[in-house]
Design a protein around this motif. Structure first.
Motif, PDB file in Angstrom:
ATOM      1  N   ASN A 118      82.841 -38.928  35.477  1.00  0.00           N
ATOM      2  CA  ASN A 118      81.498 -39.209  34.950  1.00  0.00           C
ATOM      3  C   ASN A 118      80.491 -39.501  36.060  1.00  0.00           C
ATOM      4  N   TYR A 121      79.697 -36.282  37.910  1.00  0.00           N
ATOM      5  CA  TYR A 121      78.849 -35.446  37.043  1.00  0.00           C
ATOM      6  C   TYR A 121      77.381 -35.875  37.174  1.00  0.00           C
ATOM      7  N   PHE A 126      79.534 -31.095  40.244  1.00  0.00           N
ATOM      8  CA  PHE A 126      80.215 -30.648  39.026  1.00  0.00           C
ATOM      9  C   PHE A 126      81.648 -30.189  39.258  1.00  0.00           C
ATOM     10  N   ALA A 129      83.674 -33.270  39.526  1.00  0.00           N
ATOM     11  CA  ALA A 129      83.775 -33.864  38.187  1.00  0.00           C
ATOM     12  C   ALA A 129      84.865 -33.164  37.383  1.00  0.00           C
ATOM     13  N   ASN A 155      83.642 -33.642  28.296  1.00  0.00           N
ATOM     14  CA  ASN A 155      83.116 -33.780  29.665  1.00  0.00           C
ATOM     15  C   ASN A 155      83.341 -32.510  30.488  1.00  0.00           C
ATOM     16  N   ASN A 158      80.721 -30.004  29.401  1.00  0.00           N
ATOM     17  CA  ASN A 158      79.405 -30.321  29.980  1.00  0.00           C
ATOM     18  C   ASN A 158      79.310 -29.887  31.440  1.00  0.00           C
ATOM     19  N   ALA A 159      80.354 -30.165  32.212  1.00  0.00           N
ATOM     20  CA  ALA A 159      80.321 -29.851  33.646  1.00  0.00           C
ATOM     21  C   ALA A 159      80.291 -28.338  33.876  1.00  0.00           C
TER      22      ALA A 159
END
Length: 226
Positions: A118, A121, A126, A129, A155, A158-159
């Protein structure tokens, strides 16, 4: 302190630190968590030391998030103060991770990996992450922790978006959706549909995007979430 119970004092300091963090008094929180760390080291209490390192990481993480909300920037485009704060959080999580590895505490390793993912990120790192969230995912599966597994998929999705890998994101979001249904968590299911709708739009699969956004809408209406 009166009875000279150093371990008790350390724990109480840690609890104070966590409470101050929730109250948004981050600098005072760090002082208390640092006392927890110092006493744990002085007493040779490795478990306490690991906990204190994790808590200090949490305080800087919360402070960083709080500061980034006030500037409302995309991950990676942060003012220097926010970057420095998140970097500190990351350093404490790293130190916590190496200590809980030494102690063989897998559950604590999972938490550290998740938080490292997190913070990286938010810093816009990225690829780092993703590496951390994959470790988090593996440990969540090891423990059969479905909620942590669901968070890791989300997560990871998202990355990958920020790396322009929309097809991979879609796969992770589908897994998020599947698990949110298993967990009967409608709010998270709606969130997953929203993410999938946006990802399908990026992939120019508009029919699918509409399907997911309609599902999001239906759940939002069911939950009365304006």
């Amino acid at each position: 302190r009166t009875i000279g119970d150093r371990i008790g004092e350390a724990k109480a300091s840690g609890n104070l630190g966590n409470t101050l963090k929730i109250l948004g008094q981050f600098d005072e929180a760090v002082v208390c968590c640092q006392r927890h760390l110092d006493i744990s080291r002085e007493q040779g209490d490795k478990v306490g030391e690991a906990r204190a390192l994790y808590n200090i990481g949490n305080v800087y993480h919360a402070k960083g998030k709080h500061l980034s909300w006030t500037t409302a920037q995309d991950p990676g485009y942060l003012p220097q103060e926010v970057k420095d704060t998140l970097q500190k959080a990351s350093e404490y999580y790293e130190r916590n991770l190496s200590l809980v590895k030494e102690l063989g505490d897998r559950a604590a390793q999972g938490r550290a990996y998740g938080n490292l993912g997190n913070t990286q990120y938010l810093l816009g790192n990225f690829s780092e992450a993703i590496a951390f969230h994959k470790e988090r995912l593996a440990i969540a599966k090891e423990f059969g922790d479905k909620a942590a597994e669901r968070r890791a998929y989300s997560n990871l999705g998202n990355a990958h978006i920020f790396l322009g890998r929309f097809d991979i994101s879609a796969e992770y979001y589908k897994k998020t959706l599947q698990l949110s249904r298993q967990l009967k968590d409608q709010a998270v299911e709606a969130q997953a549909c929203y993410s999938l709708g946006n990802t399908c739009t990026l992939l120019q699969d508009y029919e699918k995007a509409i399907e997911y956004h309609l599902r999001h809408l239906v759940i939002a209406q069911e939950l009365g979430d304006r």
